[in-house]
Motif scaffolding. Sequence first.
Motif, mmCIF file in Angstrom:
data_model
loop_
_atom_site.group_PDB
_atom_site.id
_atom_site.type_symbol
_atom_site.label_atom_id
_atom_site.label_comp_id
_atom_site.label_asym_id
_atom_site.label_seq_id
_atom_site.Cartn_x
_atom_site.Cartn_y
_atom_site.Cartn_z
ATOM 1 N N ASP A 100 0.832 -1.206 0.000
ATOM 2 C CA ASP A 100 0.000 0.000 0.000
ATOM 3 C C ASP A 100 0.864 1.254 0.000
ATOM 4 O OD1 ASP A 100 -2.484 -1.144 -0.079
ATOM 5 O OD2 ASP A 100 -3.005 -0.761 2.018
ATOM 6 N N GLY A 101 0.338 2.311 -0.604
ATOM 7 C CA GLY A 101 1.041 3.599 -0.629
ATOM 8 C C GLY A 101 0.345 4.594 0.276
ATOM 9 N N GLU A 102 0.765 5.852 0.111
ATOM 10 C CA GLU A 102 0.263 6.933 0.956
ATOM 11 C C GLU A 102 -1.247 7.076 0.977
ATOM 12 O OE1 GLU A 102 3.838 9.548 0.157
ATOM 13 O OE2 GLU A 102 2.082 10.858 0.057
ATOM 14 N N THR A 103 -1.858 6.943 -0.202
ATOM 15 C CA THR A 103 -3.309 7.145 -0.287
ATOM 16 C C THR A 103 -4.029 6.188 0.648
ATOM 17 O OG1 THR A 103 -2.934 7.641 -2.592
ATOM 18 C CG2 THR A 103 -5.218 7.283 -1.939
ATOM 19 N N GLU A 104 -3.653 4.915 0.593
ATOM 20 C CA GLU A 104 -4.313 3.911 1.428
ATOM 21 C C GLU A 104 -3.984 4.135 2.905
ATOM 22 O OE1 GLU A 104 -2.331 3.087 -1.204
ATOM 23 O OE2 GLU A 104 -3.820 2.423 -2.669
ATOM 24 N N VAL A 105 -2.736 4.503 3.186
ATOM 25 C CA VAL A 105 -2.349 4.723 4.580
ATOM 26 C C VAL A 105 -3.100 5.917 5.161
ATOM 27 C CG1 VAL A 105 -0.430 5.411 6.091
ATOM 28 C CG2 VAL A 105 -0.094 3.603 4.389
ATOM 29 N N LEU A 106 -3.198 6.991 4.394
ATOM 30 C CA LEU A 106 -3.894 8.187 4.899
ATOM 31 C C LEU A 106 -5.387 7.906 5.082
ATOM 32 C CD1 LEU A 106 -2.033 10.985 2.894
ATOM 33 C CD2 LEU A 106 -1.829 10.460 5.329
#
Length: 344
Positions: free
Chosen positions: A251-257
Amino acid sequence: MKAFFDERQLGHNPHTYFRRGAAMPHQEQPERAIILRDMLLKNGFPIEQPRDLGDTPIKAVHNPAYVDFLRDAHARFVADAGPEALAIPTCHPGRRRGREPSDIHGQLGWWMTDTSTPLTEGSWTAAYWSAQTALAAAEDVMQGARASYGLSRPPGHHAMADCANGFCFFNNAALAAHHMRRTWSKVALLDVDVHTGNGSMDIFYDRGDVFFCSLHPDPKTYPTFYLGHAEETGEGDGEGCTLNVLLKQGDGETEVLRALERGLSAITGFGAEALVISLGFDMASDDPLAAVKVDAEGFSAMAAQIAGLGLPTVLVQEGGYLGPSLANNAEAFLTRFRKEIENQ
Ligand SMILES: [Zn+2]
């Protein structure tokens, strides 16, 4: 925003543990704390030494017998096995039907769940001051600071009430959260280290006064395994007060945020009056233990989202290993957090 740090934390100096069937270099090195301390100095964070609150606040969360075991375990081990031997357990009681033995080798297995917490000569002192560092940051916020950062090392969030686990001895963030209950009736502990805060979850699982939320990949396939499943929501008085938000590896930033937003909204729903963050930087793309991909910009965005809650906040250092961007990511998070709270 003040930071707390004590050089005695550098004394835990593990060189080896076992992973994937082999002896490996240990990733939780004192150098991590030096890098983070230098980043604080470079960015003008005032650094204070924690005062000594003694072992009472540690024993308020941890089994007192576990705390007493750790105090002299290394000395007892080397007296028996010699100074070059690794103080790593080689036997375990299984699921805890049994009694603590008096033999040091049996005791290592009783109080430690894996091979990642080898004791060195300075381990007790380092773990003790790591705990005092988190408690000092908690006291700073209890005395009115909007936020405070405890540069705790060794980390804490995998340690359970009665055992060491996953590089951790004392659960520094849990100590801070429990201590802060003296001032606030509802405290939330949010874990943004890439690994599940399994120790914190276990400590607060049946409590309704501390909400626990952790963001991490599915423990079915990602260490530290066993705890942190989505269906684990607390029990007894704590029913509904645990939230595990699962990420996918990669996962990248979008999913983490997005996952962070879900956690923060649950914390607001709980009615938290103060917040502890288990702050790991091992969500970084280039962390040696990486499972998701967050860069400095992502850590900055996470800081802004968390600061946006407007709660008195204690930031407690957890993981984040010797990858090339450790200092940058910590700087991005902490300077953004400081800027956001100054503008509130
Ligand atoms: Zn971690």
